[in-house]
Design a protein around this motif. Structure first.
Motif, PDB file in Angstrom:
ATOM      1  N   GLN A 470       0.847  -1.192   0.000  1.00 39.70           N
ATOM      2  CA  GLN A 470       0.000   0.000   0.000  1.00 39.70           C
ATOM      3  C   GLN A 470       0.887   1.249   0.000  1.00 39.70           C
ATOM      4  N   PHE A 471       0.633   2.131  -0.961  1.00 41.69           N
ATOM      5  CA  PHE A 471       1.426   3.357  -1.050  1.00 41.69           C
ATOM      6  C   PHE A 471       0.894   4.399  -0.078  1.00 41.69           C
ATOM      7  N   SER A 472       1.817   5.168   0.451  1.00 42.18           N
ATOM      8  CA  SER A 472       1.427   6.230   1.379  1.00 42.18           C
ATOM      9  C   SER A 472       1.388   7.551   0.609  1.00 42.18           C
ATOM     10  N   ARG A 473       0.320   8.365   0.848  1.00 37.43           N
ATOM     11  CA  ARG A 473       0.198   9.647   0.148  1.00 37.43           C
ATOM     12  C   ARG A 473       1.312  10.592   0.564  1.00 37.43           C
ATOM     13  N   GLU A 474       1.603  10.565   1.876  1.00 39.38           N
ATOM     14  CA  GLU A 474       2.668  11.441   2.369  1.00 39.38           C
ATOM     15  C   GLU A 474       3.965  10.655   2.468  1.00 39.38           C
ATOM     16  N   THR A 475       4.984  11.080   1.755  1.00 41.60           N
ATOM     17  CA  THR A 475       6.262  10.372   1.827  1.00 41.60           C
ATOM     18  C   THR A 475       6.968  10.748   3.120  1.00 41.60           C
ATOM     19  N   TRP A 479       7.191  14.348   5.323  1.00 40.39           N
ATOM     20  CA  TRP A 479       6.885  14.411   6.754  1.00 40.39           C
ATOM     21  C   TRP A 479       8.055  15.002   7.528  1.00 40.39           C
ATOM     22  N   ALA A 480       9.253  14.526   7.184  1.00 37.06           N
ATOM     23  CA  ALA A 480      10.436  14.924   7.950  1.00 37.06           C
ATOM     24  C   ALA A 480      10.786  16.391   7.711  1.00 37.06           C
ATOM     25  N   SER A 481      10.448  16.890   6.501  1.00 33.13           N
ATOM     26  CA  SER A 481      10.838  18.260   6.172  1.00 33.13           C
ATOM     27  C   SER A 481      10.120  19.280   7.057  1.00 33.13           C
ATOM     28  N   GLU A 482       9.024  18.843   7.704  1.00 31.02           N
ATOM     29  CA  GLU A 482       8.270  19.785   8.539  1.00 31.02           C
ATOM     30  C   GLU A 482       8.628  19.695  10.013  1.00 31.02           C
ATOM     31  N   VAL A 494      22.588  11.555   8.304  1.00 29.97           N
ATOM     32  CA  VAL A 494      21.746  11.645   7.122  1.00 29.97           C
ATOM     33  C   VAL A 494      21.016  10.305   7.027  1.00 29.97           C
ATOM     34  N   PHE A 495      19.690  10.378   7.022  1.00 30.65           N
ATOM     35  CA  PHE A 495      18.875   9.180   7.024  1.00 30.65           C
ATOM     36  C   PHE A 495      18.485   8.864   5.587  1.00 30.65           C
ATOM     37  N   MET A 496      18.911   7.677   5.086  1.00 30.34           N
ATOM     38  CA  MET A 496      18.520   7.301   3.743  1.00 30.34           C
ATOM     39  C   MET A 496      17.282   6.430   3.841  1.00 30.34           C
ATOM     40  N   ALA A 497      16.138   7.028   3.474  1.00 34.22           N
ATOM     41  CA  ALA A 497      14.886   6.278   3.493  1.00 34.22           C
ATOM     42  C   ALA A 497      14.833   5.466   2.206  1.00 34.22           C
ATOM     43  N   ASP A 498      14.857   4.143   2.352  1.00 30.01           N
ATOM     44  CA  ASP A 498      14.797   3.303   1.157  1.00 30.01           C
ATOM     45  C   ASP A 498      13.421   3.461   0.507  1.00 30.01           C
ATOM     46  N   THR A 499      13.265   2.902  -0.674  1.00 26.35           N
ATOM     47  CA  THR A 499      12.043   3.064  -1.453  1.00 26.35           C
ATOM     48  C   THR A 499      10.801   2.677  -0.649  1.00 26.35           C
ATOM     49  N   TYR A 500      10.870   1.558   0.069  1.00 25.15           N
ATOM     50  CA  TYR A 500       9.697   1.089   0.823  1.00 25.15           C
ATOM     51  C   TYR A 500       9.408   2.019   1.999  1.00 25.15           C
ATOM     52  N   THR A 501      10.476   2.421   2.681  1.00 26.76           N
ATOM     53  CA  THR A 501      10.296   3.279   3.854  1.00 26.76           C
ATOM     54  C   THR A 501       9.797   4.660   3.448  1.00 26.76           C
ATOM     55  N   ASN A 502      10.224   5.157   2.325  1.00 30.92           N
ATOM     56  CA  ASN A 502       9.815   6.506   1.906  1.00 30.92           C
ATOM     57  C   ASN A 502       8.391   6.544   1.343  1.00 30.92           C
ATOM     58  N   TYR A 503       8.017   5.518   0.600  1.00 30.47           N
ATOM     59  CA  TYR A 503       6.733   5.573  -0.111  1.00 30.47           C
ATOM     60  C   TYR A 503       5.636   4.677   0.479  1.00 30.47           C
ATOM     61  N   MET A 504       6.031   3.614   1.224  1.00 27.28           N
ATOM     62  CA  MET A 504       5.032   2.647   1.683  1.00 27.28           C
ATOM     63  C   MET A 504       5.014   2.448   3.194  1.00 27.28           C
ATOM     64  N   HIS A 505       6.113   1.882   3.725  1.00 25.12           N
ATOM     65  CA  HIS A 505       6.160   1.629   5.174  1.00 25.12           C
ATOM     66  C   HIS A 505       6.727   2.861   5.875  1.00 25.12           C
ATOM     67  N   VAL A 506       5.997   3.961   5.742  1.00 24.68           N
ATOM     68  CA  VAL A 506       6.503   5.245   6.238  1.00 24.68           C
ATOM     69  C   VAL A 506       6.649   5.250   7.763  1.00 24.68           C
ATOM     70  N   GLU A 507       5.812   4.449   8.450  1.00 23.05           N
ATOM     71  CA  GLU A 507       5.816   4.457   9.917  1.00 23.05           C
ATOM     72  C   GLU A 507       7.184   4.095  10.504  1.00 23.05           C
ATOM     73  N   ARG A 508       7.858   3.141   9.858  1.00 27.41           N
ATOM     74  CA  ARG A 508       9.154   2.737  10.413  1.00 27.41           C
ATOM     75  C   ARG A 508      10.180   3.857  10.258  1.00 27.41           C
ATOM     76  N   GLY A 509      10.043   4.621   9.196  1.00 24.76           N
ATOM     77  CA  GLY A 509      10.939   5.758   8.999  1.00 24.76           C
ATOM     78  C   GLY A 509      10.676   6.846  10.035  1.00 24.76           C
ATOM     79  N   LYS A 510       9.378   7.107  10.280  1.00 25.25           N
ATOM     80  CA  LYS A 510       9.037   8.118  11.295  1.00 25.25           C
ATOM     81  C   LYS A 510       9.569   7.702  12.659  1.00 25.25           C
TER      82      LYS A 510
END
Lengths: 725, 169
Positions: A470-475, A479-482, A494-510
């Motif tokens: 499931q894709f997340s509307r907010e990458t 989110w982090a830029s705010e 510097v946190f490199m959000a992989d493709t899944y973390t940036n676009y789908m599993h955003v919660e783990r990145g947060k």
């Protein structure tokens, strides 16, 4: 692979798993556990591996010289050496040594399987008898070996008993392993009695003494040599090492690595023509008339030696550790995970070198690149890399371009040729993810919508039974830029959000960012998301390299400014730590490799260096079941996660399967869905025991998350989501 | 020779043998005949390549082919023992050693205490020069012949199902 052949492949794998899976599973797991147990007793295991590797590197480097030296030594001793260019050459020479009505007894040799010498000699009228019990069973059954060391590993005791009943109609029931073994060894005693020629392979050859080393447990190789006065040994040229002393690390490693034995019953060191007495009509006879021929096989090996990518294959000692430790091999065995002769992960290199890419194409995608075999290999061969290269070569040679236009828009890759749409889709997943996120939630509905799933399966081979991500509307980046970071940070990352973390599993990145900030670390999210892992796993080396270069362009200025690189997804971290060594220049690789960290490895480091653990969420004895990621374990990083969880007061049980079975896109592919689920079943069982049941399940990998969510029907967070405030 | 003669060596070596389910006896040259005669008959033996320890006169020599194949017990020398692994090294000196150690149901290997080395490295330090200078065979034998190809571990396939090591002080 076309849609139809994907379905056919899936059906074929299902059939093999049903017929052979149970035996293969039980035996390979036993060997694999035996390896862990027996190497643990070896104080200098790592030093022995390094020494073995060094000896092989040196031997292959000096191979032409060693071939000459070995030839001179053996000929000075009175034997003959024949260097055979290919299969036909070898068979013709061997046939010239055997009369048409003679009986040849053989001990187990994969190299003779490679040249199919039995078929050749039989066509010439000779009687060939395999004397290793497993090989003999296969000869009776007319089947091919499914494992490098235990060739009949796919056959159960019951199926062997049934085979003997059908073939020999024995006058006593043969039910127990003891009955079957006694029957076979009596039958083979007759063969030894009547034998004219003894044929063996050689595990190693020593150039200095002209000796060969044979590793066996049954004693059949000893009898093959003793019972006959004409000995033909067949060995690949890569088996030569410089000296007798060089054998020692291999003697200590080969049994442990393969079948989990400290040492096999017999290590034969034979310097032919051997002095051993043989059986005369009445009396034992001296050894004067013994005849010895060594047939050294090239059959592509000298070309492999010149091939920078395949050369490492020649270090292989054929111990089978890579097969035994492989989660996929454990389910399907060597009849699926193998080519014309060779089986398991290393078969990708062997088959490509000796039989060609066509043979490898049939099975090489069963290697998911999980990397568990790399640490199991006693000479440290980077088997996943060899299989990546093989895939890349297959991709470049593929010719079916018919649907390319449909995927071209989604796949701006750097690959030439007409590789499969399935590979291009998964290899370029970052592009799909970007669009998916941009158009979420519409894209999620579309992706899950029946007809689209049907198209995805037909065109791309994405199995309909899998839930689409499931894709997340907010990458995560948005989110982090705010956010405002800590006012006076101790460190900057510097946190490199992989493709899944940036676009789908955003919660783990947060969660990762919240945890880092709570530990007074300033976090900047990198612009780049794709490490190239997805492309590399499809064998798209050029595309992966291009991603790697972008990552370096983006991250190196941060590293130079003193920021550490932190990554959530272990398979992407493994790119920076390990795979980039193959893709980028040495200096760039070193800088990225040395300055990048897995999130909980980093948290562990912060806590060790005095950060306040109270800033994170207390476990309070919460019961959790943790599954580490395969590549994370190979990097040695699962322990850091476990240590952090324990320090924070979580009550932890861990899985001990080699891989979850999803392995990136592997489990999504229609042809491999069943294998993936069978591998996952092991994990499901481990997490369904009374000790593990009901616990919160956490996993470090995105793939593991997807697989465990499917298997356990519950949400599976990343450990950082538990500990972040 | 790199040896560590003494009680510690014997204790470690015999512990390794026991782990392999290999029988052992510690004896002297004088008592050797009695120790060997008690093994199941028919018994055949091969002269030892040692100056100070000989195959007892009472043990029949391996001469006839059928006698070797039918033997219950085969007695040979072992030129090295390896503590770490419980292995014995059986060399083809004299040439009858290999068939006698291989065809009998029970292989009795006679090793001198001073020939017992600690490690595989030590063993190869001995074997390297021997194989280079005089050729020949050396079998590093560890426990009985065994197979797992028929669904469970079974002893005694093409080689002896029992091994007994006699250590001579």
């Amino acid at each position: 692979m076309s849609r139809k052949s994907k379905r056919a492949k899936a059906a074929q794998i299902r059939e093999t798993m049903a017929a052979e899976g149970a035996s293969v599973r039980e035996n390979t797991r036993g060997f694999n556990q035996g390896r862990y147990d027996t190497v643990a007793d070896l104080e200098n295991y790592e030093e022995l591996k390094d020494e073995a590797r060094r000896i092989k590197e040196d031997a292959i480097e000096r191979l032409p010289e060693l071939i000459d030296q070995l030839t001179e030594t053996i000929e000075a001793n009175g034997g003959t050496v024949y260097l055979a260019e290919d299969e036909a050459d070898a068979n013709e020479y061997i046939a010239s040594l055997v009369e048409s009505d003679e009986t040849v007894v053989k001990s187990k040799s994969m190299t003779t399987e490679e040249i199919e010498v039995n078929e050749h000699l039989e066509a010439e009228g000779a009687n060939v008898v395999e004397t290793d019990l497993g090989e003999w069973v296969l000869q009776v059954a007319d089947e091919a070996p499914s494992h490098l060391v235990a060739p009949a590993i796919h056959k159960s005791r019951e199926s062997i008993a049934e085979l003997f009943r059908e073939q020999f109609d024995p006058d006593r029931p043969l039910d127990t392993p003891e009955d079957l073994t006694a029957f076979a060894s009596e039958y083979l005693a007759d063969a030894f009695e009547n034998a004219d020629v003894g044929m063996t392979g050689a595990n190693f050859l020593t150039a200095d003494s002209g000796s060969m080393m044979l590793v066996t447990s049954e004693g059949n190789a000893r009898k093959t040599v003793t019972a006959t006065d004409r000995h033909v040994a067949v060995a690949g040229v890569e088996k030569i090492v410089p000296s007798v002393e060089d054998l020692q690390p291999f003697v200590e490693l080969i049994g442990r690595s393969g079948t989990g034995q400290d040492i096999t019953a017999y290590i034969s060191l034979l310097t032919p023509p051997v002095e051993t007495a043989t059986f005369g009509e009445d009396e034992l006879e001296g050894s004067d008339d013994r005849d010895f021929h060594l047939v050294l096989i090239d059959n592509g090996r000298m070309a492999m030696r010149e091939d920078e990518q395949l050369r490492e294959t020649l270090y292989c000692i054929r111990c089978s550790a890579c097969a035994n430790t492989c989660a996929n091999f454990q389910q399907v065995g060597g009849h699926e995970f193998g080519g014309e002769t060779y089986t398991g992960g290393i078969a990708g290199g062997w088959e490509t070198g000796v039989h060609g890419l066509d043979s490898s194409e049939e099975f090489v995608d069963l290697c998911t690149g999980c990397s568990r075999c790399v640490e199991a290999c006693p000479v440290g061969i980077d088997i996943p890399w060899i299989n990546t290269v093989v895939r890349d070569r297959i991709n470049r040679g593929a010719e079916d371009h018919s649907y390319d236009f449909l995927v071209d828009g989604l796949t701006p890759d750097a690959e030439e040729g007409g590789m499969s749409l399935q590979k291009r889709f998964f290899g370029n997943f970052v592009t799909v993810a970007k669009l998916g996120s941009l158009f979420a939630p519409v894209s999620n509905r579309l992706a899950s919508f029946g007809p689209n799933r049907w198209i995805a399966e037909r065109l791309l081979g994405v199995d309909q039974r899998r839930d689409m991500p499931q894709f997340s509307r907010e990458t995560l980046k948005k989110w982090a830029s705010e956010r405002d970071g800590p006012a006076d940070p101790d460190r900057e990352v510097v946190f490199m959000a992989d493709t899944y973390t940036n676009y789908m599993h955003v919660e783990r990145g947060k969660a990762a960012i919240r945890a880092l900030e709570a530990l007074n670390v300033d976090v900047e999210v990198a612009d780049v998301t794709e490490s190239g892992r997805a492309a590399l796993s499809q064998g798209m080396v050029a595309t992966a390299t291009r991603h790697g270069e972008r990552v370096a362009d983006e991250l190196l200025p941060h590293v130079e400014d003193g920021r550490d690189v932190v990554i959530v997804e272990p398979s992407d971290l493994a790119m920076l730590r390990d795979d980039y060594g193959r893709l980028l220049d040495a200096e760039t690789y070193e800088q990225l490799s040395e300055n990048s960290y897995e999130i909980l490895e980093y948290v562990y480091g912060l806590l060790e260096n005095g950060a306040d653990a109270d800033a994170l969420r207390d476990g309070n004895g919460t019961e959790i079941a943790y599954h580490g990621h395969c590549q994370q374990r190979t990097l040695g990083l699962a322990a850091h996660t476990e240590a952090v969880l324990e320090e924070l007061g979580y009550d932890l049980v861990t899985s001990d399967v080699e891989c979850c079975g999803m392995a990136g896109s592997f489990g999504f592919k229609q042809q491999y869905y069943d294998v993936s689920m069978a591998v996952g079943e092991e994990l499901r069982e481990q997490f369904s025991t009374p000790e593990a049941e009901g616990r919160t399940i956490v996993a470090s990998g995105t793939s593991c998350h997807d697989q465990l969510t499917d298997l356990m029907k519950q949400d599976v967070p990343h450990p950082i989501e538990l500990v972040a405030p | 020779m790199a040896t560590t003669a003494g009680d510690a060596t014997v204790n470690q070596f015999t512990a390794a043998l026991e782990e392999l389910d290999v029988g052992w006896t510690l004896t002297t040259t004088d008592e050797l005949p009695g120790e060997l005669e008690r093994f199941p008959e028919p018994i055949v033996g091969v002269p030892f390549p040692f100056e100070d320890v000989s195959l007892p006169e009472s043990i029949p020599r391996a001469e006839r082919s059928d006698g070797v194949k039918a033997a219950s017990t085969g007695v040979t020398a072992a030129t090295l023992g390896i503590v770490e692994y419980g292995s014995v090294v059986v060399e083809s000196k004299p040439p009858e050693t290999e068939p006698v150690s291989l065809y009998a149901d029970t292989h009795v290997a006679v090793v001198r205490l001073e020939d017992i080395v600690d490690s595989m490295s030590d063993a190869f330090a001995e074997l390297g020069p021997r194989l280079r200078e005089t050729g020949g065979n050396a079998i590093i034998a560890t426990g009985p012949s065994a197979t797992a190809d028929m669904g469970a571990l079974v002893r005694g396939v093409h080689g002896p199902s029992d091994v007994h090591v006699v250590i001579v002080k």
